[in-house]
Motif scaffolding. Structure first.
Motif, short mmCIF file in Angstrom:
data_model
loop_
_atom_site.label_atom_id
_atom_site.label_comp_id
_atom_site.label_asym_id
_atom_site.label_seq_id
_atom_site.Cartn_x
_atom_site.Cartn_y
_atom_site.Cartn_z
N ASN A 37 1.75 3.29 14.98
CA ASN A 37 0.40 3.52 15.48
C ASN A 37 -0.63 3.48 14.34
O ASN A 37 -0.41 4.06 13.28
N ASN A 38 -1.71 2.76 14.56
CA ASN A 38 -2.83 2.69 13.62
C ASN A 38 -2.42 2.11 12.26
O ASN A 38 -2.99 2.45 11.22
N PHE A 39 -1.40 1.25 12.28
CA PHE A 39 -0.91 0.62 11.05
C PHE A 39 -1.83 -0.56 10.72
O PHE A 39 -2.41 -1.18 11.61
N PRO A 40 -1.99 -0.89 9.42
CA PRO A 40 -2.87 -2.01 9.06
C PRO A 40 -2.40 -3.32 9.71
O PRO A 40 -1.19 -3.56 9.84
N PRO A 41 -3.33 -4.18 10.10
CA PRO A 41 -2.95 -5.47 10.69
C PRO A 41 -2.47 -6.43 9.62
O PRO A 41 -2.64 -6.18 8.42
N GLY A 42 -1.89 -7.55 10.05
CA GLY A 42 -1.45 -8.54 9.08
C GLY A 42 -0.47 -9.52 9.69
O GLY A 42 -0.03 -9.35 10.82
N PRO A 43 -0.09 -10.56 8.94
CA PRO A 43 0.82 -11.60 9.46
C PRO A 43 2.24 -11.08 9.58
O PRO A 43 2.69 -10.28 8.76
N GLY A 71 -8.31 -8.13 6.09
CA GLY A 71 -8.96 -7.03 5.39
C GLY A 71 -8.22 -6.64 4.11
O GLY A 71 -7.08 -7.06 3.88
N PRO A 72 -8.87 -5.80 3.27
CA PRO A 72 -8.28 -5.44 1.97
C PRO A 72 -7.08 -4.50 2.07
O PRO A 72 -6.37 -4.32 1.09
N VAL A 73 -6.87 -3.90 3.23
CA VAL A 73 -5.64 -3.15 3.47
C VAL A 73 -4.94 -3.84 4.64
O VAL A 73 -5.39 -3.77 5.78
N MET A 74 -3.85 -4.54 4.33
CA MET A 74 -3.15 -5.27 5.39
C MET A 74 -1.65 -5.05 5.26
O MET A 74 -1.14 -4.63 4.21
N SER A 75 -0.94 -5.34 6.34
CA SER A 75 0.52 -5.26 6.31
C SER A 75 1.11 -6.66 6.37
O SER A 75 0.52 -7.56 6.96
N VAL A 76 2.25 -6.85 5.72
CA VAL A 76 2.99 -8.11 5.81
C VAL A 76 4.45 -7.77 6.04
O VAL A 76 4.97 -6.78 5.50
N ARG A 77 5.11 -8.58 6.84
CA ARG A 77 6.53 -8.35 7.10
C ARG A 77 7.34 -9.11 6.07
O ARG A 77 7.36 -10.34 6.05
N MET A 78 8.01 -8.37 5.19
CA MET A 78 8.87 -8.95 4.15
C MET A 78 10.31 -8.82 4.60
O MET A 78 10.89 -7.73 4.52
N GLY A 79 10.88 -9.94 5.08
CA GLY A 79 12.22 -9.83 5.64
C GLY A 79 12.17 -8.95 6.87
O GLY A 79 11.51 -9.26 7.85
N ARG A 80 12.80 -7.79 6.80
CA ARG A 80 12.78 -6.87 7.95
C ARG A 80 11.92 -5.64 7.68
O ARG A 80 11.89 -4.72 8.50
N GLN A 81 11.20 -5.63 6.56
CA GLN A 81 10.40 -4.46 6.20
C GLN A 81 8.92 -4.77 6.26
O GLN A 81 8.49 -5.90 5.99
N ASP A 82 8.14 -3.76 6.61
CA ASP A 82 6.69 -3.87 6.54
C ASP A 82 6.20 -3.35 5.19
O ASP A 82 6.50 -2.21 4.82
N TRP A 83 5.49 -4.20 4.47
CA TRP A 83 4.82 -3.79 3.25
C TRP A 83 3.33 -3.68 3.53
O TRP A 83 2.80 -4.38 4.40
N ASN A 386 -3.51 8.26 4.73
CA ASN A 386 -4.55 7.52 5.42
C ASN A 386 -5.35 6.75 4.38
O ASN A 386 -5.77 7.32 3.37
N LEU A 387 -5.54 5.46 4.61
CA LEU A 387 -6.30 4.63 3.68
C LEU A 387 -7.18 3.68 4.47
O LEU A 387 -6.69 2.93 5.32
N ASN A 388 -8.48 3.72 4.20
CA ASN A 388 -9.45 2.88 4.90
C ASN A 388 -9.36 3.04 6.42
O ASN A 388 -9.55 2.07 7.17
N GLY A 389 -9.00 4.24 6.86
CA GLY A 389 -8.91 4.50 8.30
C GLY A 389 -7.58 4.15 8.91
O GLY A 389 -7.34 4.41 10.10
N TYR A 390 -6.65 3.56 8.16
CA TYR A 390 -5.33 3.21 8.66
C TYR A 390 -4.32 4.30 8.32
O TYR A 390 -4.42 4.96 7.27
N SER A 391 -3.31 4.44 9.17
CA SER A 391 -2.24 5.41 8.94
C SER A 391 -1.03 4.68 8.35
O SER A 391 -0.52 3.72 8.94
N ILE A 392 -0.59 5.15 7.20
CA ILE A 392 0.55 4.53 6.51
C ILE A 392 1.65 5.57 6.38
O ILE A 392 1.47 6.60 5.73
#
Length: 502
Positions: A37-43, A71-83, A386-392
Motif C-alpha cells: 500500500n502507498n508504495f512508490p510507482p515504477g516499472p 518521479g524521484p522516488v520510484m520502485s523497480v522490480r529487480m528479479g523478484r525483489q522491489d527496490w 515515509n519518504l516524499n509521501g510514499y510508504s516504504i
C-alpha cells in the motif's frame, strides 16, 4: 463407440483445465504487479526477471529515464525483489541524511554474503556491531595519521617512488595503472601493516592483482553487477563459472592476509601498536573484544580497506589523467597554477590547497564528471519509513542514483561536458558544491573520505608538476573517456599514455 456423453465429458475437462490455467496466470500476474500500500510507482519489467533485461551497460542512465516518468522516488522490480531508487539530490539527502538511521541498513545479497561471510565493514548490516567497528576504524585511522601532517608525509614519500617509476619509462608509452595502484595501496599498507612494499615485491603484486580482479574487465564487471541484481543466477552455468573465479580470488587474498596477520601476532607488543592490525589485535585481547573483534572480522576488515582505499583513488586519478590527455588546454592551465604556487621542486602540501582554486575546481569536476559508484552501494530500510509521501516497508533495498545528481541539468549546465570552470565564481574563487557527493552522504558515507581527498590532491598536483601527459603516439585514437568497465564501480578501460618530464 465415441458417444455424446464422452464428448461432453472431454469438453468439461478441457474447460476446467483452461479455467485453472487462466486462474494460475491471473494469480501470477496479480502477484507480480501488486505493490505494498502507498508504495512508490515504477516499472515492473518481465515476470521473474523484472527490469534487469532493460538496464543495459549503464543502469544509472536507464534509472534516470524512468525517474522522469515515475518521479524521484520510484520502485523497480529487480528479479523478484522491489527496490526503491532515489533519483535526485533532495530525496537522497532526505533519506540518507535526514532519516539516516532508518536508511543505513545493508541488504543481504547472496553473492556478497559468500565473499564477506557476514564480516568486514562495507557490506555489514547496520547495528551495534557495525557501529562499534566503524568507531574503531575512524579512531584508529586518525591515530595513525589520517587527516594529519604525518599522513601527508607518508603520501609525499610515496609520490617520490611513483615519480621515479614513471621516469623509468623514458618517455615511452605505458599503462600507469599497476604502478599507480601500488602507490595508492602503499598508503593503505603504511596504516594497516606498518610498512610499504617495493613495486616489484612478489607478494604485494599478487595481492594487488587479485584485489583488482573484475574491476577493469567489462565482462567480469557486468557479471558481478547482474549477480548483485539477481543472485539466483549464480547457479546458472556461465555465471557459476565466473563466480567460481571470483571466489578463488577472494580465498587467495584471505590466505595472503592471514599470513600477514600471523606475522603480526608473532611480533605483537601490547605497549607498541605499530599499525591497524596491531590495534585490532589489542581490541581482540581486551576483555570485551572477543565476540566482535575476531580473526575473520580482521581479515575481511583489512580486505575492505584495501579495496575501498586502492581501487577508488586509483580509478579517480586514471580518469583525471584521461581528462588531461583529452583537454591539453586544461592540463596547461592546471600546471600553470601549480607552478605558480609551488614552482618546480616544492613538495605539495594540504596547506597549499586553499590558494589553488583551479586545482580544486578540476578535482571536483572529475568527481562529478566520472561518477565512480553511479548507483552507490545499496542501503536497506531498518524500519517502516515515509519518504516524499510514499510508504516504504522495513527491509526494502534502497539505491541512490548519484550519477543522476552529478548529471542533473537543473544543477549543471551542459552536464555531459568536462568544465572545471563551473566550480569557480566570477572572481575565480573555488565554490565547494554540496551536490557533488562521490563518497555518498549520511551515516554510511565512505570511512576513508579524508584520506582519499588528501591522496587525490597530493598525487594529482605532484604528477602535473613533474610531467606532461600525452596520448600514445602509436594509437590511432585517444583513449576512451565516455566508456568504462561499469560494475560495482565505473572505472577506465586500460590505456597507454606518454609522461614527458617537464
Amino acid at each position: 463407440p465415441f458417444t455424446v456423453n464422452m464428448l461432453q465429458s472431454m469438453m468439461e475437462e478441457i474447460n476446467v483445465s483452461i479455467s485453472f490455467t487462466f486462474l494460475i496466470v491471473f494469480l501470477a500476474l496479480y502477484y507480480w504487479y501488486r505493490r505494498p500500500n502507498n508504495f512508490p510507482p515504477g516499472p515492473r519489467g518481465l515476470p521473474l526477471l523484472g527490469v534487469i533485461p532493460f538496464l543495459g551497460n549503464h543502469p544509472e542512465r536507464r534509472m534516470r529515464k524512468w525517474s522522469k516518468k515515475y518521479g524521484p522516488v520510484m520502485s523497480v522490480r529487480m528479479g523478484r525483489q522491489d527496490w526503491v531508487v532515489l533519483g535526485d539530490y533532495d530525496t537522497i539527502h532526505q533519506g540518507l541524511v535526514k532519516q539516516g538511521t532508518s536508511f543505513s541498513g545493508r541488504p543481504r545479497i547472496a553473492t556478497l554474503e559468500q565473499i564477506t561471510e557476514g564480516h568486514g565493514l562495507v557490506f555489514a548490516d547496520y547495528g551495534d556491531r557495525w557501529k562499534r567497528q566503524r568507531r574503531f576504524g575512524l579512531a584508529t585511522l586518525r591515530g595513525f595519521g589520517v587527516g594529519k601532517r604525518s599522513m601527508e608525509d607518508r603520501i609525499t614519500e610515496e609520490v617520490a617512488y611513483l615519480n621515479d617509476a614513471i621516469r623509468s619509462h623514458d618517455g615511452n608509452a605505458f599503462d600507469i595503472q599497476s604502478i599507480l595502484s601500488n602507490a595508492i595501496s602503499n598508503n593503505i599498507c603504511s596504516i594497516v601493516m606498518g610498512q610499504r612494499f617495493d613495486y616489484y615485491d612478489e607478494r604485494f603484486n599478487e595481492i594487488m592483482t587479485k584485489l583488482s580482479y573484475g574491476f577493469n574487465d567489462p565482462e567480469v564487471s557486468l557479471v558481478r553487477q547482474i549477480l548483485i541484481f539477481m543472485p539466483a543466477l549464480v547457479n546458472a552455468p556461465y555465471f557459476s563459472r565466473m563466480n567460481a573465479e571470483l571466489m578463488e580470488n577472494v580465498r587467495a587474498i584471505i590466505k595472503l592476509l592471514r599470513e600477514i596477520v600471523a606475522d603480526h601476532k608473532a611480533l605483537y607488543d601490547q605497549d607498541n601498536h605499530r599499525d591497524f592490525i596491531d590495534a585490532f589485535l589489542g581490541e581482540q585481547k581486551s576483555e570485551n573484544g572477543s565476540e566482535t573483534f575476531t580473526d575473520k572480522q580482521l581479515l575481511h576488515y583489512v580486505r575492505d580497506l584495501f579495496i575501498a582505499g586502492t581501487e577508488t583513488t586509483t580509478s579517480t586519478l586514471r580518469w583525471s589523467l584521461l581528462c588531461l590527455i583529452h583537454h591539453p588546454e586544461i592540463q596547461e592551465k592546471l600546471r600553470k597554477e601549480i607552478l605558480k604556487v609551488l614552482g618546480q621542486e616544492k613538495t605539495p602540501a594540504m596547506e597549499n590547497k586553499p590558494i589553488m582554486p583551479y586545482t580544486c575546481a578540476f578535482m571536483q569536476e572529475v568527481y562529478r564528471y566520472r561518477t565512480l559508484v553511479p548507483l552507490n552501494l545499496t542501503h536497506m530500510t531498518n524500519n517502516d519509513v515515509n519518504l516524499n509521501g510514499y510508504s516504504i516497508p522495513k527491509g526494502t533495498t534502497i539505491s541512490s542514483n548519484i550519477w543522476a545528481v552529478h548529471n542533473d541539468p537543473a544543477l549543471w549546465k551542459d552536464p555531459s561536458k568536462f568544465k572545471p570552470e563551473r566550480h569557480l565564481d566570477d572572481k575565480g574563487n573555488f565554490v565547494q558544491s554540496n551536490h557533488v557527493i562521490p563518497f555518498s552522504v549520511g551515516p554510511r558515507h565512505c570511512l576513508g573520505e579524508q584520506l582519499a581527498r588528501m591522496e587525490f590532491f597530493i598525487f594529482l598536483v605532484s604528477l602535473v608538476q613533474k610531467f606532461e601527459f600525452l596520448p600514445d603516439p602509436n594509437a590511432t585514437d585517444l583513449p576512451e573517456i565516455n566508456k568504462g568497465a561499469n560494475g560495482v564501480a565505473f572505472v577506465p578501460l586500460p590505456y597507454n599514455m606518454v609522461a614527458r618530464v617537464v
